[in-house]
Design a protein around this motif. Structure first.
Motif, PDB file in Angstrom:
ATOM      1  N   LYS A  34       0.807  -1.223   0.000  1.00 11.89           N
ATOM      2  CA  LYS A  34       0.000   0.000   0.000  1.00 11.89           C
ATOM      3  C   LYS A  34       0.839   1.271   0.000  1.00 11.89           C
ATOM      4  O   LYS A  34       0.439   2.286  -0.575  1.00 11.89           O
ATOM      5  CB  LYS A  34      -0.915   0.041   1.231  1.00 11.89           C
ATOM      6  N   CYS A  35       1.985   1.212   0.671  1.00 15.47           N
ATOM      7  CA  CYS A  35       2.710   2.451   0.960  1.00 15.47           C
ATOM      8  C   CYS A  35       4.137   2.493   0.418  1.00 15.47           C
ATOM      9  O   CYS A  35       4.816   3.513   0.600  1.00 15.47           O
ATOM     10  CB  CYS A  35       2.763   2.676   2.476  1.00 15.47           C
ATOM     11  N   ASP A  91      -3.637   1.324   7.152  1.00 16.29           N
ATOM     12  CA  ASP A  91      -3.971   2.749   7.237  1.00 16.29           C
ATOM     13  C   ASP A  91      -3.940   3.232   8.684  1.00 16.29           C
ATOM     14  O   ASP A  91      -3.457   4.336   8.973  1.00 16.29           O
ATOM     15  CB  ASP A  91      -5.355   3.004   6.636  1.00 16.29           C
ATOM     16  N   THR A  94      -0.378   3.682   9.706  1.00 15.65           N
ATOM     17  CA  THR A  94       0.179   4.899   9.106  1.00 15.65           C
ATOM     18  C   THR A  94      -0.253   6.132   9.888  1.00 15.65           C
ATOM     19  O   THR A  94       0.558   7.033  10.165  1.00 15.65           O
ATOM     20  CB  THR A  94      -0.271   5.021   7.641  1.00 15.65           C
ATOM     21  N   HIS A 124       1.533   9.231   2.478  1.00 12.24           N
ATOM     22  CA  HIS A 124       0.784   8.024   2.817  1.00 12.24           C
ATOM     23  C   HIS A 124      -0.232   8.316   3.918  1.00 12.24           C
ATOM     24  O   HIS A 124      -1.336   7.759   3.920  1.00 12.24           O
ATOM     25  CB  HIS A 124       1.740   6.906   3.247  1.00 12.24           C
ATOM     26  N   ALA A 128      -4.243   7.650   3.989  1.00 11.32           N
ATOM     27  CA  ALA A 128      -4.836   6.896   5.097  1.00 11.32           C
ATOM     28  C   ALA A 128      -5.934   7.706   5.783  1.00 11.32           C
ATOM     29  O   ALA A 128      -6.988   7.170   6.147  1.00 11.32           O
ATOM     30  CB  ALA A 128      -3.757   6.507   6.107  1.00 11.32           C
ATOM     31  N   ASN A 131      -8.998   7.511   3.742  1.00 13.21           N
ATOM     32  CA  ASN A 131      -9.631   6.194   3.846  1.00 13.21           C
ATOM     33  C   ASN A 131     -10.319   5.990   5.188  1.00 13.21           C
ATOM     34  O   ASN A 131     -11.386   5.356   5.258  1.00 13.21           O
ATOM     35  CB  ASN A 131      -8.592   5.090   3.639  1.00 13.21           C
TER      36      ASN A 131
END
Length: 290
Positions: A34-35, A91, A94, A124, A128, A131
């Protein structure tokens, strides 16, 4: 997060250790997915426990795969494959990492933390936050509470640790959704409280020498860690064991079918072993290797 919520490997069945390690490596892989690869440095044991616990509470069966690792590109290891719940946990990790760096910048004027947050983590974090806006709100408000108490040199570990404990409780509620109940909240609240106190005790000597806030320095006089641990052993034992007992009382009220062996090991044995280490160690706790 801090990395104190760890399993007790000598008292862990091989099958449970294999599952735990697969969650740890799966979390690391999911962060990379993801990151990007640089963000994998944020992988830690506390969020690994959160991943296992949330998958258990939500009764989510994970898929396993054998994959190589960037640190060992030859030998394959078992990992938990990426899924939507793991994505939300990435997320969450993060967001927590971002606010920890912001806290370090605020408290220590850390140039390193400022650089890492701006150069590596910030973009990132923005994704996050988009989201999981509620999780971001929870963590932001919790750290603001902590910042105010630290500025006022607030005494009372129960009072100060409540801010971080509420962060973990509310994150668990947000991630588990309809599967959340008060016992889940009690487990994560007291894990959060225990983690805050563990980090404060582990850092007390560095904070004393650096003239930084520490709730135990606000509560007690301090000369050196050995004397402090000896003179305040009963108070510290009561504080940590009250968290430990509350965690396991709440856990006993949960009906968990998946990954129960992993969670039991961490909560029954891992926390107790780490508590004993914290209460006797005159130096900072050594980080375990998985």
């Amino acid at each position: 997060m801090f990395g104190y919520v760890v399993p007790d490997k000598p008292n862990m069945f091989i099958k449970d250790y294999t599952v735990y390690k697969a969650f740890y490596c799966g979390l690391c892989k999911s962060i990379g997915k993801k990151c990007g690869q640089l963000m994998r440095f944020t992988t830690n044991y506390d969020v690994t426990f959160l991943a296992v616990f949330m998958h258990a509470i939500c009764d989510r069966q994970v898929e396993f795969a054998d994959e190589t690792c960037i640190l060992n590109p030859i030998k394959k290891k078992s990992i938990v494959k990426h899924n939507d719940l793991m994505s939300a946990i990435v997320d969450t990790n993060t967001i927590l990492a971002h606010y920890k760096l912001v806290d370090d910048i605020y408290d220590e004027h850390s140039a390193k933390a400022r650089f890492v947050n701006k150069a590596v983590l910030n973009r990132h974090y923005k994704r996050a936050k988009t989201n999981l806006p509620k999780v971001d709100e929870i963590v932001a408000e919790g750290y603001e509470r902590l910042r105010i108490m630290e500025k006022n040199n607030q005494a009372g570990a129960d009072i100060v640790a409540d801010a971080f404990a509420e962060i973990m409780k509310e994150i668990a509620a947000e991630l588990s959704g309809d599967d959340y109940n008060s016992h889940v909240g009690d487990v994560m609240y007291n894990v959060g409280k225990w983690v805050y106190c563990a980090d404060a005790l582990d850092d007390i000597d560095d904070d004393f020498k650096g003239g930084k806030y520490n709730v135990f320095l606000a509560d007690y006089s301090y000369t050196d860690k050995a004397t402090f641990l000896k003179d305040k052993s009963e108070e510290l034992q009561l504080l940590f064991m009250s968290c430990y007992d509350a965690i396991n009382k709440a856990f006993d009220n949960l009906n968990i079918a998946r990954y129960e062996g992993v969670i039991t090991n961490v909560l029954w044995y891992g926390l107790l072993t780490k508590t004993k280490e914290l209460l006797r160690s005159e130096t900072k706790c050594k980080k375990i290797r998985i």
